[in-house]
Design a protein around this motif. Structure first.
Motif, mmCIF file in Angstrom:
data_model
loop_
_atom_site.group_PDB
_atom_site.id
_atom_site.type_symbol
_atom_site.label_atom_id
_atom_site.label_comp_id
_atom_site.label_asym_id
_atom_site.label_seq_id
_atom_site.Cartn_x
_atom_site.Cartn_y
_atom_site.Cartn_z
ATOM 1 N N GLU A 103 0.831 -1.204 0.000
ATOM 2 C CA GLU A 103 0.000 0.000 0.000
ATOM 3 C C GLU A 103 0.867 1.256 0.000
ATOM 4 N N ILE A 104 1.952 1.214 0.752
ATOM 5 C CA ILE A 104 2.865 2.359 0.796
ATOM 6 C C ILE A 104 3.477 2.610 -0.580
ATOM 7 N N GLU A 105 3.921 1.542 -1.227
ATOM 8 C CA GLU A 105 4.553 1.687 -2.537
ATOM 9 C C GLU A 105 3.557 2.157 -3.591
ATOM 10 N N GLU A 106 2.303 1.717 -3.484
ATOM 11 C CA GLU A 106 1.289 2.162 -4.436
ATOM 12 C C GLU A 106 0.992 3.655 -4.269
ATOM 13 N N LYS A 107 1.084 4.135 -3.055
ATOM 14 C CA LYS A 107 0.784 5.546 -2.779
ATOM 15 C C LYS A 107 1.996 6.448 -2.987
ATOM 16 N N ARG A 108 3.182 5.859 -3.069
ATOM 17 C CA ARG A 108 4.408 6.654 -3.145
ATOM 18 C C ARG A 108 4.398 7.671 -4.299
ATOM 19 N N PRO A 109 4.038 7.308 -5.540
ATOM 20 C CA PRO A 109 4.074 8.309 -6.620
ATOM 21 C C PRO A 109 3.178 9.514 -6.338
ATOM 22 N N LEU A 110 1.989 9.276 -5.776
ATOM 23 C CA LEU A 110 1.076 10.379 -5.485
ATOM 24 C C LEU A 110 1.633 11.290 -4.395
ATOM 25 N N VAL A 111 2.176 10.688 -3.339
ATOM 26 C CA VAL A 111 2.737 11.490 -2.244
ATOM 27 C C VAL A 111 3.898 12.347 -2.750
ATOM 28 N N GLU A 112 4.823 11.740 -3.470
ATOM 29 C CA GLU A 112 6.002 12.474 -3.916
ATOM 30 C C GLU A 112 5.645 13.529 -4.962
ATOM 31 N N ALA A 113 4.640 13.235 -5.804
ATOM 32 C CA ALA A 113 4.216 14.229 -6.795
ATOM 33 C C ALA A 113 3.607 15.452 -6.119
ATOM 34 N N ARG A 162 1.962 25.552 2.818
ATOM 35 C CA ARG A 162 3.311 25.405 3.361
ATOM 36 C C ARG A 162 3.300 24.482 4.586
ATOM 37 N N LYS A 163 2.327 24.685 5.457
ATOM 38 C CA LYS A 163 2.217 23.874 6.677
ATOM 39 C C LYS A 163 2.051 22.401 6.336
ATOM 40 N N TYR A 164 1.159 22.097 5.397
ATOM 41 C CA TYR A 164 0.885 20.693 5.099
ATOM 42 C C TYR A 164 1.967 20.048 4.244
ATOM 43 N N VAL A 165 2.669 20.855 3.444
ATOM 44 C CA VAL A 165 3.814 20.299 2.719
ATOM 45 C C VAL A 165 4.880 19.845 3.711
ATOM 46 N N ARG A 166 5.149 20.689 4.698
ATOM 47 C CA ARG A 166 6.143 20.326 5.716
ATOM 48 C C ARG A 166 5.667 19.137 6.535
ATOM 49 N N LEU A 167 4.390 19.139 6.921
ATOM 50 C CA LEU A 167 3.851 18.048 7.732
ATOM 51 C C LEU A 167 3.873 16.736 6.957
ATOM 52 N N LEU A 168 3.443 16.785 5.698
ATOM 53 C CA LEU A 168 3.438 15.579 4.881
ATOM 54 C C LEU A 168 4.856 15.059 4.673
ATOM 55 N N ASN A 169 5.787 15.954 4.409
ATOM 56 C CA ASN A 169 7.174 15.552 4.196
ATOM 57 C C ASN A 169 7.735 14.841 5.436
ATOM 58 N N ARG A 170 7.445 15.398 6.618
ATOM 59 C CA ARG A 170 7.956 14.798 7.856
ATOM 60 C C ARG A 170 7.302 13.454 8.146
ATOM 61 N N LYS A 171 5.982 13.400 8.034
ATOM 62 C CA LYS A 171 5.276 12.163 8.364
ATOM 63 C C LYS A 171 5.584 11.059 7.345
ATOM 64 N N TRP A 172 5.776 11.434 6.088
ATOM 65 C CA TRP A 172 6.111 10.450 5.048
ATOM 66 C C TRP A 172 7.483 9.841 5.324
ATOM 67 N N ALA A 173 8.454 10.690 5.678
ATOM 68 C CA ALA A 173 9.796 10.193 5.992
ATOM 69 C C ALA A 173 9.766 9.297 7.225
ATOM 70 N N GLU A 174 9.019 9.713 8.240
ATOM 71 C CA GLU A 174 8.929 8.914 9.467
ATOM 72 C C GLU A 174 8.259 7.574 9.216
ATOM 73 N N LEU A 175 7.211 7.568 8.415
ATOM 74 C CA LEU A 175 6.516 6.308 8.128
ATOM 75 C C LEU A 175 7.429 5.341 7.396
ATOM 76 N N ASN A 176 8.156 5.832 6.399
ATOM 77 C CA ASN A 176 9.067 4.964 5.654
ATOM 78 C C ASN A 176 10.170 4.416 6.554
ATOM 79 N N GLN A 177 10.657 5.249 7.470
ATOM 80 C CA GLN A 177 11.690 4.802 8.392
ATOM 81 C C GLN A 177 11.159 3.720 9.328
ATOM 82 N N ARG A 178 9.968 3.920 9.842
ATOM 83 C CA ARG A 178 9.368 2.934 10.744
ATOM 84 C C ARG A 178 9.055 1.635 10.005
ATOM 85 N N ILE A 179 8.624 1.745 8.766
ATOM 86 C CA ILE A 179 8.360 0.554 7.957
ATOM 87 C C ILE A 179 9.640 -0.259 7.803
#
Length: 286
Positions: A103-113, A162-179
């Motif tokens: 599920e993470i890999e399927e969502k990755r292109p949308l998140v990064e775009a 700006r707030k949500y770009v920063r929040l998404l960037n942080r939470k996305w990195a943390e999720l990938n690290q925890r995975i």
């Protein structure tokens, strides 16, 4: 400029003949009406120019949706823990984790775009960058105002992006690290658990062989003098066979302690097996 023209026209009308003054006043009224229409149209155009493009609002909604989605995936990852206490339990956890990783890999292109799009919006205009800075000390997102101008609405929208770009960037990195970390723990613990359970199988087999050998012993009162030497040899061989078995049990207990040190609670099945092996060893040594 218009006010000056109107004032001068009124003065001329007052000093002119009645017929000419009336025509001049009518002309001034027409100009005044057209000036008012022009000012209204100008304000409408200015408001339209200050309004944020529709795609900005779409981007913000998408960023918010992705943050919510990541939060749900974080909850799912948390529910996979703690680590199972036997091979079957860890196997189920690995299967669940593989589903989550897909599920993470399927969502990755949308998140990064969307992250790339958000960053590009914030870089588009250096002047706008300063105006929407989250550190500018302006009112927060939750501030209530009586009227919000288009310019304020644009600034608030950019601030939220700006707030949500920063929040998404942080939470996305943390999720990938925890995975990644949880996958490593699953793989490492599975390898150790397989070795532990296979070692218990080997130890159970060794105990069974020693127990069979002991069951075939001739009772002491039935030992014949002529076979005494053979019985002594058998006893020595039996005692020698206990040494590797004791080493197996000691190794199993050490492995169990290592699991405990790593906050891994063995399943009741594994705990009962280990206790049974230790009890049977004590009986053989008695």
């Amino acid at each position: 400029m218009f006010e000056t023209l109107r004032s001068a026209g009124q003065q001329i009308a007052m000093t002119s003949e009645p017929s000419q003054g009336t025509k001049l006043e009518q002309r001034l009224e027409e100009i005044n009406e057209r000036w008012g229409q022009l000012m209204t149209k100008s304000a409408e155009i200015r408001n339209q120019l200050l309004m944020p493009p529709p795609q900005w609002a779409d981007l913000l909604r998408c960023l918010q949706d992705l943050v919510d989605w990541i939060t749900r995936k974080e909850d799912e990852l948390h529910k996979q823990q703690p680590m199972g206490g036997d091979v079957n339990s860890i196997g189920i956890q690995k299967q669940q984790h593989e589903v989550l990783k897909r599920e993470i890999e399927e969502k990755r292109p949308l998140v990064e775009a969307n992250l790339d799009t958000g960053r590009s919006y914030m870089r588009e205009d250096s002047l706008e960058e300063k105006r929407v800075s989250m550190d500018s000390g302006e009112e927060s997102d939750g501030c209530v105002v009586d009227q919000v101008t288009p310019e304020q609405e644009t600034k608030q929208l950019m601030r939220k992006i700006r707030k949500y770009v920063r929040l998404l960037n942080r939470k996305w990195a943390e999720l990938n690290q925890r995975i990644h970390e949880w996958q490593h723990q699953l793989d490492d613990t599975m390898a150790r658990m397989v070795l532990f359970q296979e070692s218990m199988d080997d130890c159970q087999h060794s105990l069974g062989e020693v127990e069979k050998e002991k069951d075939h012993w001739t009772p002491v009162e039935d030992v014949m003098l002529e076979s005494l030497q053979d019985e002594i040899s058998t006893t020595k061989n039996y005692q020698a066979s206990l040494t590797p078995m004791q080493m197996q049990i000691s190794r199993l207990n050490s492995m169990a302690n290592n699991f405990q040190d790593a906050n891994i609670v063995l399943s009741h099945f594994n705990v009962n097996r280990l206790e049974d092996l230790n009890s049977r060893q004590k009986l053989l040594l008695a």
